[in-house]
Design a protein around this motif. Sequence first.
Motif, PDB file in Angstrom:
ATOM      1  N   GLU A  49       0.810  -1.219   0.000  1.00 47.15           N
ATOM      2  CA  GLU A  49       0.000   0.000   0.000  1.00 47.15           C
ATOM      3  C   GLU A  49       0.849   1.277   0.000  1.00 47.15           C
ATOM      4  O   GLU A  49       0.323   2.370  -0.199  1.00 47.15           O
ATOM      5  CB  GLU A  49      -0.969   0.010   1.184  1.00 47.15           C
ATOM      6  N   LYS A  50       2.159   1.142   0.183  1.00 48.34           N
ATOM      7  CA  LYS A  50       3.043   2.315   0.194  1.00 48.34           C
ATOM      8  C   LYS A  50       4.009   2.327  -0.982  1.00 48.34           C
ATOM      9  O   LYS A  50       4.892   3.181  -1.054  1.00 48.34           O
ATOM     10  CB  LYS A  50       3.837   2.363   1.502  1.00 48.34           C
ATOM     11  N   GLU A  52       5.657   2.839  -4.625  1.00 45.55           N
ATOM     12  CA  GLU A  52       5.648   3.869  -5.653  1.00 45.55           C
ATOM     13  C   GLU A  52       6.082   3.230  -6.965  1.00 45.55           C
ATOM     14  O   GLU A  52       6.787   2.226  -6.970  1.00 45.55           O
ATOM     15  CB  GLU A  52       6.583   5.015  -5.264  1.00 45.55           C
ATOM     16  N   ASP A  77       3.068   8.192  -6.685  1.00 45.18           N
ATOM     17  CA  ASP A  77       3.576   8.156  -5.316  1.00 45.18           C
ATOM     18  C   ASP A  77       2.696   7.341  -4.366  1.00 45.18           C
ATOM     19  O   ASP A  77       1.632   6.861  -4.738  1.00 45.18           O
ATOM     20  CB  ASP A  77       3.821   9.568  -4.788  1.00 45.18           C
ATOM     21  N   LYS A  78       3.156   7.222  -3.132  1.00 40.83           N
ATOM     22  CA  LYS A  78       2.459   6.398  -2.137  1.00 40.83           C
ATOM     23  C   LYS A  78       1.105   6.974  -1.742  1.00 40.83           C
ATOM     24  O   LYS A  78       0.305   6.297  -1.108  1.00 40.83           O
ATOM     25  CB  LYS A  78       3.325   6.194  -0.902  1.00 40.83           C
ATOM     26  N   HIS A  79       0.811   8.204  -2.152  1.00 39.42           N
ATOM     27  CA  HIS A  79      -0.488   8.819  -1.883  1.00 39.42           C
ATOM     28  C   HIS A  79      -1.464   8.623  -3.053  1.00 39.42           C
ATOM     29  O   HIS A  79      -2.577   9.128  -3.018  1.00 39.42           O
ATOM     30  CB  HIS A  79      -0.325  10.316  -1.601  1.00 39.42           C
ATOM     31  N   GLY A  80      -0.995   7.917  -4.092  1.00 38.83           N
ATOM     32  CA  GLY A  80      -1.853   7.658  -5.242  1.00 38.83           C
ATOM     33  C   GLY A  80      -1.948   8.825  -6.202  1.00 38.83           C
ATOM     34  O   GLY A  80      -2.911   8.936  -6.943  1.00 38.83           O
ATOM     35  N   GLU A  81      -0.934   9.676  -6.208  1.00 44.90           N
ATOM     36  CA  GLU A  81      -0.910  10.850  -7.086  1.00 44.90           C
ATOM     37  C   GLU A  81       0.245  10.736  -8.073  1.00 44.90           C
ATOM     38  O   GLU A  81       1.320  10.227  -7.747  1.00 44.90           O
ATOM     39  CB  GLU A  81      -0.729  12.136  -6.257  1.00 44.90           C
ATOM     40  N   ARG A  83       3.201  12.458 -10.252  1.00 45.15           N
ATOM     41  CA  ARG A  83       4.091  13.616 -10.254  1.00 45.15           C
ATOM     42  C   ARG A  83       4.992  13.504 -11.473  1.00 45.15           C
ATOM     43  O   ARG A  83       5.712  12.503 -11.631  1.00 45.15           O
ATOM     44  CB  ARG A  83       4.935  13.661  -8.985  1.00 45.15           C
TER      45      ARG A  83
END
Length: 133
Positions: A49-50, A52, A77-81, A83
């Motif tokens: 879940e973390k 990337e 990234d680990k937040h699901g966004e 970049r």
Amino acid sequence: MTLPASYSKNRLLKSFSALGPYVRELKCQNGYFFFDCLAVCVSAKVAPEKREFWGWWLELEEQEQGFVYHYQIGLFDKHGEWRAMGIKKKADLEHLESTLQAFHKRLVGAFEALKLTLIPSENTVPLQTQVMA
């Protein structure tokens, strides 16, 4: 370009879903479609879940002359966004390019079958120029 009534969002989504696991239906709206690919895991040692990923995303938008596409590469990234950023390893970039080219061939085929126009955006840059030294 105004789509005929037979080209509903759902019909387009069905065609795009047949291309593989790339279309993200929840991010799609009338006249706008979002695709992405998590191509390379940055570190498999991190909890799932973390994790990337290096990958690409493509935005497709209906405009007067046809559907304009723009893709970017970068980090999911680990937040699901996503970049946007250059890729440091040449092998990772080559893998991204391979997956994007395979997807793009299928996308072009789908547009030909639907008799729609697919146009690169003015700021689409070849992937080879996106490697970081």
